[in-house]
Design an enzyme around this catalytic site. Structure first.
Site, PDB file in Angstrom:
ATOM      1  N   SER A 233       0.849  -1.192   0.000  1.00 29.14           N
ATOM      2  CA  SER A 233       0.000   0.000   0.000  1.00 29.14           C
ATOM      3  C   SER A 233       0.881   1.237   0.000  1.00 29.14           C
ATOM      4  O   SER A 233       2.063   1.179   0.340  1.00 29.14           O
ATOM      5  CB  SER A 233      -0.902   0.036   1.239  1.00 29.14           C
ATOM      6  OG  SER A 233      -1.787  -1.057   1.253  1.00 29.14           O
ATOM      7  N   SER A 271      -3.430  -3.728  -3.068  1.00 32.58           N
ATOM      8  CA  SER A 271      -2.712  -2.522  -2.659  1.00 32.58           C
ATOM      9  C   SER A 271      -3.692  -1.411  -2.300  1.00 32.58           C
ATOM     10  O   SER A 271      -4.598  -1.094  -3.068  1.00 32.58           O
ATOM     11  CB  SER A 271      -1.785  -2.054  -3.787  1.00 32.58           C
ATOM     12  OG  SER A 271      -0.965  -0.994  -3.360  1.00 32.58           O
ATOM     13  N   ASP A 273      -3.995   2.262  -2.093  1.00 39.59           N
ATOM     14  CA  ASP A 273      -3.281   3.438  -2.599  1.00 39.59           C
ATOM     15  C   ASP A 273      -4.197   4.661  -2.476  1.00 39.59           C
ATOM     16  O   ASP A 273      -5.179   4.776  -3.216  1.00 39.59           O
ATOM     17  CB  ASP A 273      -2.869   3.221  -4.052  1.00 39.59           C
ATOM     18  CG  ASP A 273      -2.117   1.904  -4.242  1.00 39.59           C
ATOM     19  OD1 ASP A 273      -1.280   1.593  -3.393  1.00 39.59           O
ATOM     20  OD2 ASP A 273      -2.393   1.200  -5.221  1.00 39.59           O
TER      21      ASP A 273
END
Length: 346
Positions: A233, A271, A273
């Site tokens: 992340s 992830s 983000d």
């Protein structure tokens, strides 16, 4: 260039973009903004808190215009729904590990109530903003070792000196198979003949090993083998003293993704983000009595300057996070090499 010292990436000749940097090439080049860290690095623990304090006044009473862009939503952050809806920020921002988000929320609420006893009584509640990445590869995240005292310590430590690398929330983070962490960068813009600043601070914990692309085209790869999937992340916090609407800040926040893509990221399925952006240019009174208020706003035709600055600072801040972080061993047999060591060997 106007910086007083080379940033970690520039000390290796790695320059991101063409805009001039701020005085210290840090998010704290924005007047009144401060950063604090609380680092835990002992035994199987590699974790901590990082606090971003946007101004030195009472943030609940004097809110800032803000926006959030969720690039990929595999994350457990707090407070983003209200930022998206109202376009304001009313607490400092805490960065930490995934399992400490609730601790950060409690700490921010208690601090806000201590400064504003009317919260939840004669006025509304408060919206704490806590953002996270998973440091469980290097740290024993199940220990849940962080408490409100650690969050308070990070907030109390906030100053204009922004340490980078394996500090605070960045202590146990990884990026592209190397050691990740906290990084920052800034750019100076000229509008109406006056200098303005945009700065970024990142919590870098993303990227598949072998995918990293440096500004000079090289593709570093750690020697050890790591899982092929992208499961990390990244949190990007963008701050500026340019007067912007929340809609404009959301547009700027989106360009953090361009900086991540320049590094070789593609925002993998696992992830988280997220980019949060705010402006310190104008404050919004919680107890405003007027029905109509007037605020300055950037002409849309000049916003490309901020788009460019967001992409450049995000890219450079991630590199600074990695280069500032020495090789680290953590929980069990886990380890991450240093990008700086890779660069020195070339």
């Amino acid at each position: 260039m106007s910086e007083l010292k080379l940033s970690p990436s520039r000390s290796f000749g790695l320059v991101c973009g063409s805009l001039e940097t701020g005085r210290t090439n840090s998010i704290t080049d924005i007047e009144g903004l401060s950063i604090g860290h609380l680092t835990v690095n002992a035994g199987d623990l590699r974790t901590g808190f990082t606090a971003i304090v946007p101004h030195q006044g009472n943030l609940f009473r004097e809110k800032l215009v803000a926006a959030v862009e969720v690039i990929n939503g595999f994350g457990k952050s707090a407070g983003l729904v209200q930022v998206e809806e109202l376009g304001t920020l009313e607490t400092p921002v805490l960065l930490t590990n995934t399992f400490a988000v609730g601790i950060g929320v409690n700490a921010l609420i208690r601090r806000a109530i201590s400064e504003n006893p009317e919260i939840g009584r004669s006025t509304g509640t408060v919206n704490p903003v806590v953002l996270e990445c998973n440091d469980g590869y290097l740290s024993d995240i199940q220990a849940m070792a962080l408490g409100e005292a650690e969050a308070d310590a990070a907030l109390s430590a906030a100053s204009s000196d922004c340490a980078q690398g394996s500090v605070g929330a960045g202590t146990g983070m990884s990026a592209f198979g190397f050691k990740g962490g906290i990084g920052t960068a800034s750019r100076v813009l000229e509008l109406d003949g006056r200098p303005f600043t945009l700065g970024a601070l990142v919590l870098a914990n993303f990227g598949k090993p072998g995918d990293l692309v440096l500004p000079d085209g090289r593709r570093p790869h750690p020697k050890d083998k790591y899982p092929e999937e992208e499961r990390g992340s990244v949190i990007v916090v963008l701050a500026t003293d340019v007067p912007l609407e929340s809609r404009q800040l959301k547009r700027v926040a989106k360009r953090a993704g361009a900086g991540l893509a320049r590094l070789g990221a593609y925002y993998g399925n696992g992830s988280g983000d997220i980019a949060l952006a705010f402006s310190t240019a104008q404050r919004i009174s919680h107890f405003e009595e007027r029905d109509l208020i007037v605020r300055d706003c950037l002409r849309e035709g000049r916003i490309d300057l901020l788009f460019q600055a967001a992409a450049e600072t995000t890219q450079e801040a991630v590199l600074n996070a990695m280069i500032s972080s020495p090789a680290m061993r953590g929980r069990g047999r886990s380890k991450r090499p240093s990008l700086a060591d890779w660069l020195r060997a070339r």
